[in-house]
Design an enzyme around this catalytic site. Sequence first.
Site, PDB file in Angstrom:
ATOM      1  CE  LYS A  62      -3.755  10.841 -11.782  1.00  0.00           C
ATOM      2  NZ  LYS A  62      -2.659   9.904 -11.436  1.00  0.00           N
ATOM      3  CE1 TYR A  91      -7.197   9.864 -11.746  1.00  0.00           C
ATOM      4  CE2 TYR A  91      -7.794  11.420 -13.471  1.00  0.00           C
ATOM      5  CZ  TYR A  91      -7.076  10.328 -13.046  1.00  0.00           C
ATOM      6  OH  TYR A  91      -6.224   9.695 -13.916  1.00  0.00           O
ATOM      7  CG  ASP A 138      -1.805   1.193   1.353  1.00  0.00           C
ATOM      8  OD1 ASP A 138      -1.682   2.119   0.525  1.00  0.00           O
ATOM      9  OD2 ASP A 138      -2.636   1.226   2.280  1.00  0.00           O
ATOM     10  CB  SER A 188      -4.606  12.760 -15.763  1.00  0.00           C
ATOM     11  OG  SER A 188      -5.845  12.810 -16.416  1.00  0.00           O
TER      12      SER A 188
END
Length: 252
Positions: free
Chosen positions: A151, A147, A54, A134
């Site tokens: 990024k 998200y 993890d 991204s």
Amino acid sequence: MKSILITGAASGIGKAAAELFHRKGWYLGLVDINEDALKALSERLGSCWYQTLDVTDSAATAAAVADFAKLNGGKINGVFNSAGVLRMGSFEQIELTEHRRTFDINVMGLMNVCHAAFPFLKETKGAKIINMSSASALYGVPHLASYSASKFAVRGLTEALNIEWQKFDIHVCDLMPPFVNTPMVTEQDVTPAVVKRLGVNLDPDDVAKAAWTAMNNQAVHFPVGLQFASLMRMSKVLPAKATRLMMDVLSR
């Protein structure tokens, strides 16, 4: 033999990258939280090191990276930070715990790996870190708010470390793909309008090939796919207002 540590290696982009670098003759260090899938991949490829991990656990990450480096004489040629999560939907309808998890994995997990790998990268001539950013780091994407924000953070960290670590002969760069055909994208509970309009036109292999290109190139940002490469070029000449308008239209 050159070595590369790949996070999120058990599926999607990480798995495709592991397969490609294996074919290229690199020694692989594979980590992922999915123990069964990771074991299956490592057994199929053979001749690689793997560990369930993890990446949000900084101590465990440091120990894992050090263990992999020991097998390579205390050196690591490359790191591909592919581990990440995505939750689509209206910001206010997603629990704060999910937003926090997105940052914990996409940002802090990536930082944990970079921090842990640094001592071994600086001992390696021409070392490279490839981060998964991204297309959503170009302009904030509605219904992918946290998200997209994560990024942006990856993009900023990449740019900063690219400058900071050049004195150690460590090149830091990122990949910027739009939507990729992985379970992380295709198995969402909701599909935002921007995804429907732009489509899911990339496969994990496309991004893996971009990672290979990045490993052998000195650019900082690598847009993946002709569609986003065109949008990125347009953003450099169009005013920010035009980019916002385009994103508004795509999101309706």
